[in-house]
Enzyme design. Structure first.
Site, mmCIF file in Angstrom:
data_model
loop_
_atom_site.group_PDB
_atom_site.id
_atom_site.type_symbol
_atom_site.label_atom_id
_atom_site.label_comp_id
_atom_site.label_asym_id
_atom_site.label_seq_id
_atom_site.Cartn_x
_atom_site.Cartn_y
_atom_site.Cartn_z
ATOM 1 N N ASP A 185 20.464 -4.093 -5.149
ATOM 2 C CA ASP A 185 19.289 -4.338 -5.982
ATOM 3 C C ASP A 185 19.814 -4.824 -7.323
ATOM 4 O OD1 ASP A 185 16.352 -4.031 -6.484
ATOM 5 O OD2 ASP A 185 17.105 -2.698 -8.052
ATOM 6 N N GLU A 226 18.032 -9.264 -2.602
ATOM 7 C CA GLU A 226 16.683 -9.796 -2.666
ATOM 8 C C GLU A 226 16.729 -11.244 -3.142
ATOM 9 O OE1 GLU A 226 12.654 -7.417 -3.942
ATOM 10 O OE2 GLU A 226 14.513 -7.096 -5.006
ATOM 11 N N CYS A 234 9.141 4.017 1.071
ATOM 12 C CA CYS A 234 10.137 5.089 1.173
ATOM 13 C C CYS A 234 11.195 4.674 2.183
ATOM 14 C CB CYS A 234 9.466 6.381 1.604
ATOM 15 S SG CYS A 234 10.631 7.675 2.065
ATOM 16 N N CYS A 272 11.326 7.393 5.335
ATOM 17 C CA CYS A 272 10.341 7.473 6.407
ATOM 18 C C CYS A 272 9.556 6.177 6.598
ATOM 19 C CB CYS A 272 9.379 8.643 6.165
ATOM 20 S SG CYS A 272 8.289 8.375 4.756
ATOM 21 N N CYS A 276 8.547 10.917 -2.336
ATOM 22 C CA CYS A 276 7.667 10.337 -1.324
ATOM 23 C C CYS A 276 6.573 11.335 -0.962
ATOM 24 C CB CYS A 276 8.489 9.956 -0.089
ATOM 25 S SG CYS A 276 7.475 9.451 1.304
ATOM 26 N N CYS A 290 7.092 12.314 3.067
ATOM 27 C CA CYS A 290 8.201 13.135 3.567
ATOM 28 C C CYS A 290 8.874 13.950 2.479
ATOM 29 C CB CYS A 290 9.233 12.250 4.286
ATOM 30 S SG CYS A 290 10.198 11.223 3.177
ATOM 31 N N ASP A 334 15.987 2.392 -7.880
ATOM 32 C CA ASP A 334 16.828 1.246 -7.536
ATOM 33 C C ASP A 334 17.595 1.463 -6.242
ATOM 34 O OD1 ASP A 334 15.946 0.108 -9.876
ATOM 35 O OD2 ASP A 334 17.621 0.891 -11.055
HETATM 36 ZN ZN LIG Z 1 9.084 9.172 2.847
#
Ligand SMILES: [Zn+2]
Length: 395
Positions: free
Chosen positions: A188, A272, A324, A327, A343, A346, A353
């Site tokens: 990133d 990216e 996330c 998950c 998150c 989860c 980052d």
């Molecule tokens: Zn998650």
């Protein structure tokens, strides 16, 4: 692979004058080319490349205003013509939508005080012993800081605004693949840190430009007070150019080292696909330019090819900072400036980052598998979120 090798050269005062003439002529030919093409375009006429060249070189030499074009190696003038042709074509193709990537602006005329250069093909230069012979300039002293990997196909002689001269050769280099390894990494790119990897490693952004900025500002203030055309003004301009060069060299060195480490330690690197040029127009411009993301990406691309590693970019509008990485649930936009979040699905606590880098890694892997024909659909198929484009304003 085609690469450029650059060496410092030390022309004598007489050779500097001869080079200045050649730079000047090449600049005039380049600018004349743009003008001729602009006029033809405005008049709705088609003009062939041969015709442009004939008008700005062959015919121009016959006129009293351009007779001095005959004093320099014509190969340099022909190359200037071709440079202008390519610049014009890139702009035109971009205008007509025939070219991918960001919009290209109309080529700017070359200026007297910027970087000066001439490009020469084999019939305009020669290498013998310690010397670089340039037509109508003579034997130039060159500092062979490393061995050329092949006989060069062309050379560009450059004078930087700080007064240093360089010869830049285009050479072929064999790829030297490193032994395979099984590590892969997502990166990133940011401002606070130049790079955050999916392994949680950070590479600081040294902000050379910021550090040099006070010096630069002072030098520029001095420059603006100096009278147009005076010797003092030339000296002040030189000082500004020196500060710029130091920043540029330090930044490039940092980019090379960072890129080498990433490529050496990983079989594949994913990043990216940033619209860096779009970002550079915002008020973050200075920091963006400073971070030198595009420069780093170029270094990684080059080194990955050299060492037989993979480098791939993942789609620009993937909301890598919202999903996330543990998950896969899209957690919604994060307010700017949020460095950590948990998150909701989860409960994993993420560094913003590192989480983005992990998503980039996952995306890159899947896109690569997809390309191999396994039929896996890419993840993170959420429409372009506003957040994806703006999250870097947080830094
Ligand atoms: Zn998650």
């Amino acid at each position: 692979m085609q690469v450029r090798y650059r060496y410092r050269i030390y022309p004598s005062p007489g050779q500097q004058q001869a080079l200045a003439r050649a730079f000047g002529c090449a600049r005039v030919v380049y600018n004349d080319c743009l003008r001729v093409r602009d006029q033809a375009y405005a008049a709705g006429e088609k003009i062939t490349d041969t015709d442009v060249q004939r008008r700005v070189i062959t015919l121009a030499k016959l006129t009293p205003e351009r007779a001095w074009l005959g004093q320099v190696a014509s190969v340099a003038l022909v190359q200037a013509c071709q440079d202008a042709r390519r610049a014009y074509k890139n702009w035109f193709d971009s205008l007509k939508g025939r070219r991918k990537g960001p919009k290209i602006r109309h080529p700017k005329p070359r200026r007297k005080h910027g970087r000066q250069s001439i490009r020469l093909t084999r019939n305009g230069y020669a290498l013998h012993g310690e010397w670089l012979y340039v037509a109508k300039v003579g034997d130039l002293k060159i500092e062979w800081s490393r061995v050329l990997s092949s006989a060069p196909s062309s050379v560009t002689v450059i004078r930087e605004p700080d007064g240093r001269y360089y010869a830049s050769f285009v050479v072929q280099r064999e790829a030297t693949p490193l032994p395979a390894c099984d590590r892969e990494v997502g990166i990133d790119l940011g401002l606070a840190s130049l790079v955050v990897t999916s392994d949680g490693e950070t590479v600081a952004n040294p902000r050379f430009y910021r550090a040099a900025q006070r010096r630069l500002r002072r030098a520029q203030r001095v420059l603006s007070r100096r009278q147009e055309g005076s010797a003092n003004r030339a000296r002040a301009r030189h000082r500004v150019a020196v500060v710029h060069r130091k920043v540029r060299d330090a930044r490039l060195d940092h980019a090379h080292k960072t890129a080498l480490r990433l490529v050496r330690d990983n079989q594949a690197v994913y990043a990216e696909d940033l619209c860096v040029s779009g970002m550079a127009r915002t008020r973050l411009a200075k920091s963006v330019a400073d971070a030198g993301w595009s420069q780093l990406i170029r270094c990684i691309t080059e080194k990955a090819a050299q060492y037989g590693r993979t480098f791939a970019k993942v789609g620009r509008f993937e909301p890598t900072s919202q999903v996330c990485s543990a998950c896969g649930v899209k957690d919604g936009p994060k307010p700017l400036g949020v460095r950590q979040w948990a998150c909701a699905a989860c409960g994993t606590v993420h560094d913003r980052d590192v989480n983005a880098a992990r998503n980039i890694l996952a995306l890159g892997r899947r896109e690569r598998l997809n390309a191999c024909g396994t039929g896996v659909r890419p993840p993170l198929e959420v429409a372009a979120g506003a957040e994806a484009g703006t999250r870097r304003s947080a830094a």
